[in-house]
Design a protein around this motif. Structure first.
Motif, PDB file in Angstrom:
ATOM      1  N   LEU A  28       0.816  -1.213   0.000  1.00 14.86           N
ATOM      2  CA  LEU A  28       0.000   0.000   0.000  1.00 14.86           C
ATOM      3  C   LEU A  28       0.850   1.262   0.000  1.00 14.86           C
ATOM      4  N   LYS A  29       0.339   2.288  -0.642  1.00 14.14           N
ATOM      5  CA  LYS A  29       0.967   3.605  -0.535  1.00 14.14           C
ATOM      6  C   LYS A  29       0.647   4.237   0.822  1.00 14.14           C
ATOM      7  N   ILE A  30      -0.560   3.946   1.335  1.00 10.34           N
ATOM      8  CA  ILE A  30      -1.018   4.492   2.609  1.00 10.34           C
ATOM      9  C   ILE A  30      -1.362   3.320   3.529  1.00 10.34           C
ATOM     10  N   VAL A  31      -0.757   3.287   4.720  1.00 11.25           N
ATOM     11  CA  VAL A  31      -1.063   2.229   5.693  1.00 11.25           C
ATOM     12  C   VAL A  31      -1.737   2.887   6.895  1.00 11.25           C
ATOM     13  N   PRO A  32      -3.074   2.761   7.006  1.00  4.48           N
ATOM     14  CA  PRO A  32      -3.765   3.395   8.138  1.00  4.48           C
ATOM     15  C   PRO A  32      -3.307   2.827   9.488  1.00  4.48           C
ATOM     16  N   GLU A  33      -3.439   3.636  10.514  1.00  5.32           N
ATOM     17  CA  GLU A  33      -3.083   3.200  11.862  1.00  5.32           C
ATOM     18  C   GLU A  33      -3.927   1.988  12.266  1.00  5.32           C
ATOM     19  N   HIS A  34      -3.347   1.097  13.048  1.00  7.08           N
ATOM     20  CA  HIS A  34      -3.967  -0.143  13.557  1.00  7.08           C
ATOM     21  C   HIS A  34      -3.982  -1.278  12.530  1.00  7.08           C
ATOM     22  N   THR A  35      -3.597  -1.021  11.277  1.00  8.77           N
ATOM     23  CA  THR A  35      -3.741  -2.047  10.243  1.00  8.77           C
ATOM     24  C   THR A  35      -2.892  -3.281  10.534  1.00  8.77           C
ATOM     25  N   VAL A  36      -1.678  -3.099  11.033  1.00  6.72           N
ATOM     26  CA  VAL A  36      -0.770  -4.236  11.251  1.00  6.72           C
ATOM     27  C   VAL A  36      -1.383  -5.240  12.225  1.00  6.72           C
ATOM     28  N   LEU A  37      -1.797  -4.763  13.388  1.00  3.36           N
ATOM     29  CA  LEU A  37      -2.388  -5.673  14.374  1.00  3.36           C
ATOM     30  C   LEU A  37      -3.727  -6.225  13.902  1.00  3.36           C
ATOM     31  N   PHE A  38      -4.515  -5.417  13.189  1.00  6.06           N
ATOM     32  CA  PHE A  38      -5.783  -5.902  12.648  1.00  6.06           C
ATOM     33  C   PHE A  38      -5.545  -7.101  11.733  1.00  6.06           C
ATOM     34  N   VAL A  39      -4.560  -6.980  10.839  1.00  8.13           N
ATOM     35  CA  VAL A  39      -4.270  -8.066   9.900  1.00  8.13           C
ATOM     36  C   VAL A  39      -3.848  -9.323  10.656  1.00  8.13           C
ATOM     37  N   GLN A  40      -2.955  -9.177  11.621  1.00  3.93           N
ATOM     38  CA  GLN A  40      -2.471 -10.342  12.365  1.00  3.93           C
ATOM     39  C   GLN A  40      -3.597 -11.025  13.133  1.00  3.93           C
ATOM     40  N   LEU A  41      -4.441 -10.231  13.781  1.00  4.09           N
ATOM     41  CA  LEU A  41      -5.522 -10.813  14.570  1.00  4.09           C
ATOM     42  C   LEU A  41      -6.593 -11.454  13.704  1.00  4.09           C
ATOM     43  N   VAL A  42      -6.901 -10.855  12.557  1.00  6.07           N
ATOM     44  CA  VAL A  42      -7.948 -11.428  11.705  1.00  6.07           C
ATOM     45  C   VAL A  42      -7.483 -12.742  11.078  1.00  6.07           C
ATOM     46  N   LEU A  43      -6.179 -12.887  10.832  1.00  7.56           N
ATOM     47  CA  LEU A  43      -5.663 -14.155  10.313  1.00  7.56           C
ATOM     48  C   LEU A  43      -5.689 -15.242  11.387  1.00  7.56           C
ATOM     49  N   VAL A  44      -5.358 -14.881  12.615  1.00  5.92           N
ATOM     50  CA  VAL A  44      -5.465 -15.845  13.718  1.00  5.92           C
ATOM     51  C   VAL A  44      -6.930 -16.260  13.917  1.00  5.92           C
ATOM     52  N   SER A  45      -7.832 -15.298  13.826  1.00  5.93           N
ATOM     53  CA  SER A  45      -9.261 -15.601  13.938  1.00  5.93           C
ATOM     54  C   SER A  45      -9.715 -16.550  12.836  1.00  5.93           C
ATOM     55  N   ALA A  46      -9.222 -16.342  11.618  1.00 12.30           N
ATOM     56  CA  ALA A  46      -9.580 -17.222  10.496  1.00 12.30           C
ATOM     57  C   ALA A  46      -9.089 -18.644  10.734  1.00 12.30           C
ATOM     58  N   MET A  47      -7.884 -18.800  11.280  1.00 15.81           N
ATOM     59  CA  MET A  47      -7.376 -20.146  11.582  1.00 15.81           C
ATOM     60  C   MET A  47      -8.206 -20.808  12.669  1.00 15.81           C
ATOM     61  N   SER A  48      -8.664 -20.020  13.637  1.00 22.55           N
ATOM     62  CA  SER A  48      -9.531 -20.559  14.678  1.00 22.55           C
ATOM     63  C   SER A  48     -10.846 -21.057  14.093  1.00 22.55           C
ATOM     64  N   GLU A  49     -11.420 -20.272  13.167  1.00 22.89           N
ATOM     65  CA  GLU A  49     -12.691 -20.630  12.551  1.00 22.89           C
ATOM     66  C   GLU A  49     -12.568 -21.805  11.586  1.00 22.89           C
ATOM     67  N   SER A  50     -11.387 -21.985  10.976  1.00 25.71           N
ATOM     68  CA  SER A  50     -11.225 -22.999   9.922  1.00 25.71           C
ATOM     69  C   SER A  50     -11.524 -24.406  10.421  1.00 25.71           C
ATOM     70  N   MET A  51     -11.230 -24.688  11.684  1.00 27.47           N
ATOM     71  CA  MET A  51     -11.467 -26.030  12.220  1.00 27.47           C
ATOM     72  C   MET A  51     -12.955 -26.334  12.378  1.00 27.47           C
ATOM     73  N   SER A  52     -13.796 -25.311  12.344  1.00 26.34           N
ATOM     74  CA  SER A  52     -15.235 -25.501  12.557  1.00 26.34           C
ATOM     75  C   SER A  52     -16.021 -25.673  11.265  1.00 26.34           C
ATOM     76  N   GLN A  53     -15.438 -25.282  10.117  1.00 32.27           N
ATOM     77  CA  GLN A  53     -16.225 -25.267   8.883  1.00 32.27           C
ATOM     78  C   GLN A  53     -16.829 -26.614   8.512  1.00 32.27           C
ATOM     79  N   PRO A  54     -16.071 -27.730   8.539  1.00 33.60           N
ATOM     80  CA  PRO A  54     -16.697 -29.029   8.215  1.00 33.60           C
ATOM     81  C   PRO A  54     -17.771 -29.429   9.223  1.00 33.60           C
ATOM     82  N   LEU A  55     -17.614 -28.994  10.472  1.00 30.86           N
ATOM     83  CA  LEU A  55     -18.620 -29.292  11.488  1.00 30.86           C
ATOM     84  C   LEU A  55     -19.942 -28.590  11.168  1.00 30.86           C
ATOM     85  N   VAL A  56     -19.859 -27.352  10.697  1.00 32.91           N
ATOM     86  CA  VAL A  56     -21.063 -26.602  10.323  1.00 32.91           C
ATOM     87  C   VAL A  56     -21.767 -27.286   9.157  1.00 32.91           C
TER      88      VAL A  56
END
Length: 510
Positions: A339-367
């Motif tokens: 990006l040319k512009i990196v808004p504040e909080h973006t780094v931690l947001f990206v890291q946390l949303v990827l961890v959240s996605a890995m947490s959710e991934s184990m549930s998808q076949p169960l759903v």
């Protein structure tokens, strides 16, 4: 055995086609996101994301019916009942048309009021935000009416259709990225109009493909009261789960807007675009796997269905880990490069949303397994109720002065609570062995995740940010993850399958 091998080959082929589609879309998405953010600016980019989120909030009404449509079409296809399949498809289209009218009414009343009375938007951009709301609503309705057609493609496992039509969609988004930089009009409004036009183009293409290839996809007005009652009952209970997921994601976006403003919404929008690009690989894998889980349940093949559930949960996590680890270790550098512009909080947001996605991934076949049963009332009350806690808990914590990242932390914690509830419920619903799942899936992915991360994290701490170090870090991450998955994550049968495939590829080049 031949049938199982044929199904496994079909899953592998469809997954490969969807991966090729995803690679192309990801490249286009990452490029267009950079151009759009630069062209709109941080504030307008945040406004588009949060106003679009208002529209998406109404998808809690459609999400439950979408799951019902996909389940009923796939289930009857597994049974081979064509006359009933035709009635289900036509009834589904009728339901979506009626629902579209209801959602438009809600957006034009509740949505417009909330945008103008409650949301934090600069006064000079309120008029543009209202135009974005209108075109986002039209785009949403177009996508809503497409659901029965998309469900038919997935049920028939014709994933090549998604791959080909995605080329058209990606080209449309490339054109949008160019046009908003050269036309001398309000870029935010123009962007919303062009996104609506692309959605219409894709909708018409999917409809034409389905009518040509699937006999049941010719719409006739049908009023089958018994069928509508069954689908509505299924959708009614599934509404809890669908609305809880929307409240978690888009509700979190709105409370961030209320307490932090549109600039932080822009950071969240970027984080979710990174997540969409990475998580798309798992979505594609599950899109190829889901029809088989439902069909095996319909045919009574429970052992094979359990095998698919366990493998789906493990390999969903492995794929996310393989793709996420280089970004988690090098988030700051990657965002600066992209990006040319990196808004504040973006780094931690990206890291946390990827961890959240890995947490959710184990549930998808169960759903998917839960939806296949059709008996979802108690499940949705318990699991959906837990997931609904995301919004009030996030609101209270932000109101008390907590940092914006707390929204993602809450989502990760509740995701793990929902996983435990899903396992407990599915034990009684389909006889899922919880202890076996914990050993073969949960403990397995935790060990793989921890061991794979050690060397890449150490390398990230000891090296300066540069293109060469990023390349080396990515290679190290891929090698570590691949080796740990092969030697620890896979069983003997899966390792033998890999050896056979690699030997076959080598033989072709000799």
């Amino acid at each position: 055995m031949d049938t199982i091998q044929s199904n496994n080959k079909r899953i592998a082929k469809n997954t490969l086609l969807l991966y090729l589609r995803m690679l192309f879309l990801m490249a286009v998405s990452l490029y267009t996101s950079r151009v759009v953010l630069s062209a709109l600016g941080v504030e307008d980019f945040g406004i588009y994301n949060v106003v679009g989120g208002v529209v998406t909030m109404f998808s809690m009404l459609s999400g439950s019916l979408s799951a019902a449509i996909s389940r009923f079409i796939t289930f009857e296809l597994g049974k081979g009942n064509l006359p009933k399949l035709k009635r289900i498809f036509s009834s589904s289209v009728t339901i979506q048309i009626i629902l579209s009218a209801i959602i438009i009414l809600l957006i034009e009343t509740v949505g417009v009021w909330f945008l103008n009375a409650k949301m934090v938007i600069p006064e000079v951009r309120v008029e543009a935000a209202n135009w974005v709301l209108q075109f986002s609503a039209i785009t949403f309705v177009i996508n809503l009416i497409s659901i029965p057609y998309n469900a038919a493609i997935i049920a028939h496992e014709r994933m090549s259709a998604f791959a080909y039509i995605s080329i058209l969609e990606a080209l449309g988004k490339l054109v949008i990225a160019y046009l908003i930089t050269v036309f001398p009009i309000d870029r935010l409004v123009f962007y919303a109009i062009l996104m609506c036009a692309v959605a219409l183009m894709v909708r018409l293409t999917y409809g034409r493909y389905c009518k040509k290839h699937f006999e049941e996809c010719t719409y006739h007005f049908v009023f089958d009261f018994a069928l509508l009652k069954r689908m509505s009952g299924f959708a009614g209970w599934n509404f809890i789960g669908a609305s809880s997921a929307v409240l978690r994601d888009q509700g979190g976006n709105l409370v961030i807007n209320l307490f932090c403003g549109p600039a932080v919404n822009a950071a969240r929008g970027i984080a979710f675009q990174v997540n969409a690009a990475i998580n798309g690989f798992v979505v594609n894998f599950m899109t190829a796997l889901n029809p088989q889980i439902t069909k095996q349940y319909a045919m009574g093949n429970r052992d094979y269905m359990m095998n698919l559930i366990f493998k789906g949960a493990r390999f969903s996590f492995y794929m996310l880990l393989l793709l996420s680890l280089p970004i988690l270790v090098n988030t700051h550098y990657v965002l600066g490069l992209w990006l040319k512009i990196v808004p504040e909080h973006t780094v931690l947001f990206v890291q946390l949303v990827l961890v959240s996605a890995m947490s959710e991934s184990m549930s998808q076949p169960l759903v998917t397994a839960m939806l296949a049963t059709g008996k979802i009332r108690n499940y949705q009350i318990i699991v959906g109720g837990l997931q609904m806690m995301n919004l009030p808990v996030s609101y209270l914590l932000l109101r008390s002065g907590m940092f914006p990242e707390i929204v993602f932390v809450v989502a990760i914690i509740i995701s793990q609570c929902c996983l435990a509830a899903r396992l407990w419920m599915l034990h009684s619903m389909i006889g899922l062995r919880v202890g076996l799942y914990m050993r073969r899936v949960y403990a397995n992915v935790l060990v793989v995740g921890v061991i794979s991360s050690i060397l890449p994290i150490l390398q990230g701490f000891t090296c300066n940010e540069s293109l060469m170090n990023f390349i080396l870090s990515s290679i190290l991450s891929f090698v570590c993850t691949g080796l740990v998955v092969y030697f620890i994550g896979c069983n003997n049968i899966e390792r033998q399958f890999v050896i056979t495939k690699v030997s076959g590829i080598k033989a072709k080049f000799k």
